[in-house]
Design a protein around this motif. Structure first.
Motif, PDB file in Angstrom:
ATOM      1  N   HIS A 132      68.733  44.309  69.789  1.00 30.86           N
ATOM      2  CA  HIS A 132      68.897  43.175  70.651  1.00 30.86           C
ATOM      3  C   HIS A 132      70.134  42.714  71.306  1.00 30.86           C
ATOM      4  N   LYS A 133      71.127  43.438  70.967  1.00 29.15           N
ATOM      5  CA  LYS A 133      72.423  43.176  71.472  1.00 29.15           C
ATOM      6  C   LYS A 133      72.590  43.938  72.736  1.00 29.15           C
ATOM      7  N   LEU A 134      71.509  44.715  73.114  1.00 27.09           N
ATOM      8  CA  LEU A 134      71.539  45.528  74.433  1.00 27.09           C
ATOM      9  C   LEU A 134      70.763  44.535  75.313  1.00 27.09           C
TER      10      LEU A 134
ATOM     11  N   ALA B 109      53.921  42.539  62.614  1.00 31.38           N
ATOM     12  CA  ALA B 109      55.348  43.285  62.198  1.00 31.38           C
ATOM     13  C   ALA B 109      54.899  44.528  61.588  1.00 31.38           C
ATOM     14  N   THR B 110      53.922  44.576  60.729  1.00 28.96           N
ATOM     15  CA  THR B 110      53.365  45.695  59.847  1.00 28.96           C
ATOM     16  C   THR B 110      53.019  46.829  60.775  1.00 28.96           C
ATOM     17  N   VAL B 111      52.005  46.333  61.536  1.00 33.92           N
ATOM     18  CA  VAL B 111      51.305  47.286  62.532  1.00 33.92           C
ATOM     19  C   VAL B 111      52.585  47.945  63.423  1.00 33.92           C
ATOM     20  N   GLU B 112      53.499  47.149  64.157  1.00 31.48           N
ATOM     21  CA  GLU B 112      54.536  47.690  64.821  1.00 31.48           C
ATOM     22  C   GLU B 112      55.269  48.623  63.906  1.00 31.48           C
ATOM     23  N   VAL B 113      55.581  48.480  62.788  1.00 35.95           N
ATOM     24  CA  VAL B 113      56.431  49.343  61.684  1.00 35.95           C
ATOM     25  C   VAL B 113      55.892  50.663  61.771  1.00 35.95           C
ATOM     26  N   VAL B 114      54.300  50.318  61.386  1.00 37.92           N
ATOM     27  CA  VAL B 114      53.440  51.487  61.069  1.00 37.92           C
ATOM     28  C   VAL B 114      53.407  52.452  62.320  1.00 37.92           C
ATOM     29  N   ALA B 115      53.176  51.754  63.375  1.00 39.16           N
ATOM     30  CA  ALA B 115      52.797  52.644  64.791  1.00 39.16           C
ATOM     31  C   ALA B 115      54.227  53.304  65.121  1.00 39.16           C
ATOM     32  N   ALA B 116      55.277  52.821  64.817  1.00 36.61           N
ATOM     33  CA  ALA B 116      56.684  53.448  65.128  1.00 36.61           C
ATOM     34  C   ALA B 116      57.195  54.328  64.086  1.00 36.61           C
TER      35      ALA B 116
ATOM     36  N   SER C 115      61.090  56.053  60.076  1.00 33.95           N
ATOM     37  CA  SER C 115      61.931  55.093  60.404  1.00 33.95           C
ATOM     38  C   SER C 115      61.115  53.721  60.802  1.00 33.95           C
ATOM     39  N   ALA C 116      61.762  52.652  60.913  1.00 31.06           N
ATOM     40  CA  ALA C 116      61.082  51.342  61.221  1.00 31.06           C
ATOM     41  C   ALA C 116      61.056  51.247  62.276  1.00 31.06           C
ATOM     42  N   SER C 117      60.497  50.020  63.108  1.00 27.15           N
ATOM     43  CA  SER C 117      60.378  49.753  64.483  1.00 27.15           C
ATOM     44  C   SER C 117      61.692  49.471  65.363  1.00 27.15           C
ATOM     45  N   LEU C 118      62.085  49.947  66.472  1.00 21.38           N
ATOM     46  CA  LEU C 118      63.024  49.636  67.038  1.00 21.38           C
ATOM     47  C   LEU C 118      63.224  48.239  67.452  1.00 21.38           C
ATOM     48  N   ARG C 119      62.167  47.895  67.906  1.00 18.04           N
ATOM     49  CA  ARG C 119      61.969  46.468  68.579  1.00 18.04           C
ATOM     50  C   ARG C 119      62.184  45.257  67.431  1.00 18.04           C
ATOM     51  N   LEU C 120      61.943  45.872  66.247  1.00 15.82           N
ATOM     52  CA  LEU C 120      62.205  44.734  65.286  1.00 15.82           C
ATOM     53  C   LEU C 120      63.701  44.735  64.611  1.00 15.82           C
TER      54      LEU C 120
END
Length: 233
Positions: free
Chosen positions: A69-71, A46-53, A59-64
């Protein structure tokens, strides 16, 4: 003698208790460490995804983001257009602003939204930029929109998309001129000399020869043209 037995029993009891504690610790160690490792692993992901995004706004990671996820998932966006409401269009604009690090993903969602809302020009621009023209052609074909399909056959920027459009329109010879895909080529071969003339086949092969980057396809074209010369003598 009694004193010796008492000492032995106490010692034996201590050994049993110590053995039980050690065995329990060894058994639970793998479980505890496995649980802790898994927890730490997903926290690290989760940390890696946040940092990468992280974008310029941090901004934080969209996927998290649970709201994302309502889409519908990505592979279902073009299966049905019920999700492409005005509210979701506004939501996508907000996501595009809030998640600059995930611009490509949001743009794809927005392109699918535009497609279902008949904003074809905007949708096609993104599909082309992201190399998704073939997917667009297949979706248009599944909806039975032959006018739009013919337009894509004439204007698509990728050879495979044009080939797919002509294939969906039931014109395999024109499809072959853009792609040597096996199903297209096999269909044309079977019909040569029947409802497809040798000249039409030769013209398609020559057009394909100018477009293909595959050595195997170029070699096969040469063989087929050689056969046609023999047949036409």
């Amino acid at each position: 003698m009694n004193v010796w037995l008492d000492n032995w029993r106490r010692t034996g009891g201590t050994v049993v208790i110590a053995g039980t504690i050690i065995s329990g610790a060894l058994f639970s160690r793998s479980y505890v460490l496995g649980y802790l490792f898994e927890r730490e692993y997903w926290a690290a992901v989760a940390t890696v995804e946040v940092v990468a995004a992280l974008g310029k706004r941090g901004s934080a990671s969209l996927r998290l983001d649970p709201a994302f996820h309502k889409l519908p998932p990505q592979h279902l966006l073009l299966a049905d257009g019920k999700w492409a409401t005005t509210g979701n269009g506004d939501f996508l604009r907000k996501l595009r602003r809030d998640y600059p690090g995930d611009a490509a993903l949001v743009d794809y969602y927005r392109a699918c939204w535009d497609f279902w809302n008949k904003n074809y020009s905007s949708a096609e621009t993104v599909f082309r930029a992201q190399g998704q023209e073939v997917e667009l052609v297949r979706t248009v074909a599944s909806l039975g929109e032959r006018g739009r399909l013919r337009q894509l056959a004439e204007t698509a920027t990728s050879d495979e998309a044009r080939a797919q459009a002509w294939w969906e329109l039931g014109e395999p010879v024109r499809a072959l001129a853009y792609s040597g895909r096996k199903e297209i080529w096999d269909t044309v071969r079977e019909r040569v000399g029947k409802d497809i003339s040798h000249d039409e086949y030769a013209a398609a092969l020559k057009a394909l020869a100018f477009r293909t980057r595959s050595g195997d396809v170029a070699e096969q074209i040469a063989l087929e043209l050689g056969k046609l010369k023999v047949v036409q003598r």
